[in-house]
Design an enzyme around this catalytic site. Structure first.
Site, mmCIF file in Angstrom:
data_model
loop_
_atom_site.group_PDB
_atom_site.id
_atom_site.type_symbol
_atom_site.label_atom_id
_atom_site.label_comp_id
_atom_site.label_asym_id
_atom_site.label_seq_id
_atom_site.Cartn_x
_atom_site.Cartn_y
_atom_site.Cartn_z
ATOM 1 N N ASP A 18 0.795 -1.157 0.051
ATOM 2 C CA ASP A 18 -0.109 0.161 -0.025
ATOM 3 C C ASP A 18 0.804 1.237 0.164
ATOM 4 O O ASP A 18 0.576 2.238 -0.776
ATOM 5 C CB ASP A 18 -1.046 -0.154 1.359
ATOM 6 C CG ASP A 18 -1.887 -1.172 1.152
ATOM 7 O OD1 ASP A 18 -1.557 -2.150 0.965
ATOM 8 O OD2 ASP A 18 -3.018 -0.888 1.510
ATOM 9 N N ASP A 127 -7.644 0.916 11.416
ATOM 10 C CA ASP A 127 -6.395 1.704 11.358
ATOM 11 C C ASP A 127 -6.454 3.373 11.054
ATOM 12 O O ASP A 127 -6.122 4.127 11.318
ATOM 13 C CB ASP A 127 -5.200 1.052 10.597
ATOM 14 C CG ASP A 127 -4.543 0.036 11.314
ATOM 15 O OD1 ASP A 127 -4.532 -0.117 12.512
ATOM 16 O OD2 ASP A 127 -3.859 -0.619 10.832
#
Length: 401
Positions: A18, A127
């Site tokens: 990511d 998150d």
């Protein structure tokens, strides 16, 4: 057309799929300067190669900061003092790391004069909440960029394709798309085969704890010493917080301790399946409970235990830097002042059993607890105690209700 006006952004950078893609994407979409930040919180890997990788993929600068001691001392240990466990099983290994990473990110943003911060958390997960609640708690007017909530890519396969197109080196593959997170407290696995809650995790997924069938056939005894609620020594050896947790991981992990497979409730509302390994945390949690059992007043312990689920929720949801967590921490730390002593545990084939505990301030009185003859306690006193406590029960029954 470029998006909102951002001149410089500090991105939480792990070097994984990511965040490797994010630097290139930010350069394309925002046309801004990108500063990468990597926190060393005990990933167990060489982080220096990330410097070259980040710069090659477009970052103007990268910070690689060793935060291991701060992570354990100021985040893990306060949480362990609270015996925090989310939904009865999860020792919050990922959750507790996010506020520290976000805190340092804000500090770097202020140092760099950046007007934004960014992260690689998805729009489905916890998150994003943990990072951003910390950002706003510490810097209320900061701009936040969360690419997963903006870009058109829908999943990891598309990110892999994007990385290949831009010649960005990544380790994730379509065949093994697990999302992992590791620090000194734990390692987590999500995605891939784990998205089917009926499927057993694969045997190659073990990292910090050995497979139980490969653990030693002989048990090992370990002693953990506590002072005012914090572990200070393992097997008589005093260690710094980070070194102590690393040693606890080594010992407990060698016996397959601390591995859990669970389906949890994410803050955003969905259920998620994950596999976690927290060997040292499981050992320290058990040892802490053992020392508490002989040093804490009964009513203080019961009151504190009633607050543990709420405290665990705060950590899991991302409210570390909230007034309610700060207030609750103060109460918990007050309860820990006399939690001093040593626990002895037996590790064997994934089990971590308390077999002994001692303390210089123990409340345990063998003369009171004994089944043998003694002169300290008059057993006849129990009759009045019971009758007084039965008074309301008898009154209720006599009314015929």
């Amino acid at each position: 057309m470029l998006k909102q006006n951002i001149k410089k952004i500090v991105v939480a950078y792990s070097g994984g799929l990511d965040t490797s893609v994010i630097i290139q994407w930010l350069k394309e979409e925002y046309g801004c300067e990108v500063v990468a930040f990597t926190a060393d919180i005990g990933q167990g890997e060489e982080l220096e190669p990330l410097r070259e990788k980040a710069l090659k993929t477009g970052a103007s600068k990268i910070y690689i900061d060793d935060l291991r001691e701060e992570f354990v001392k100021d985040f893990v240990f306060p949480m362990l003092r609270a015996n925090a466990v989310y939904e009865g099983r999860y020792l919050l290994g990922t959750s507790i790391a996010r506020p520290l990473i976000a805190k340092r990110q804000i500090e770097i943003a202020e140092k760099e004069g950046a007007d934004a911060v960014g992260h690689g958390a998805t729009g489905k997960g916890n998150d994003q909440v943990r990072f951003e609640l910390t950002y706003f708690a510490l810097k209320p007017d900061v701009k936040v960029v969360a690419p997963w909530r903006e870009w058109s890519m829908k999943g990891r396969e598309e990110l892999i394709a994007y990385a290949q197109k831009h010649k960005i080196p990544v380790t994730a593959t379509k065949a093994k798309p697990f999302s992992t997170d590791r620090n000194l407290l734990h390692i987590s696995y999500e995605g891939g085969v784990l998205e089917d809650p009926w499927m057993e995790s694969t045997s190659d997924m073990y990292t910090m704890a050995v497979r139980v069938d490969q653990a030693p056939d002989k048990p090992e005894y370990v002693e953990v010493e506590y002072a005012a609620g914090n572990p200070v020594a393992v097997n008589g050896k005093r260690l710094s917080p980070a070194a102590l947790l690393a040693e606890a991981n080594r010992i407990a992990g060698s016996h397959g301790v601390g591995r859990v497979d669970l389906v949890e409730n994410r803050y955003v509302g969905m259920k998620s399946r994950g596999v976690y390994e927290t060997p040292g945390g499981a050992l320290l949690h058990a040892a802490h409970r053992a020392v508490e059992s002989i040093t804490m007043d009964r009513e203080v312990m019961h009151l504190r235990d009633g607050l543990v689920p709420r405290y665990a929720d705060m950590v899991y949801y991302g409210y570390w830097f909230s007034p309610e967590r700060t207030m609750l921490q103060a109460a918990i730390d007050e309860s820990q002042k006399n939690v001093t002593g040593t626990a002895r545990l037996k590790l064997y084939k994934g089990n971590c059993d308390t077999v002994g505990r001692k303390s210089p301030v123990s409340l345990y009185n063998s003369q009171l607890a004994t089944f043998e003859a003694e002169t300290v306690y008059d057993q006849k006193d129990a009759e009045g105690f019971i009758r007084l406590n039965a008074l309301r029960l008898r009154a209720e029954r006599k009314t015929g209700r």
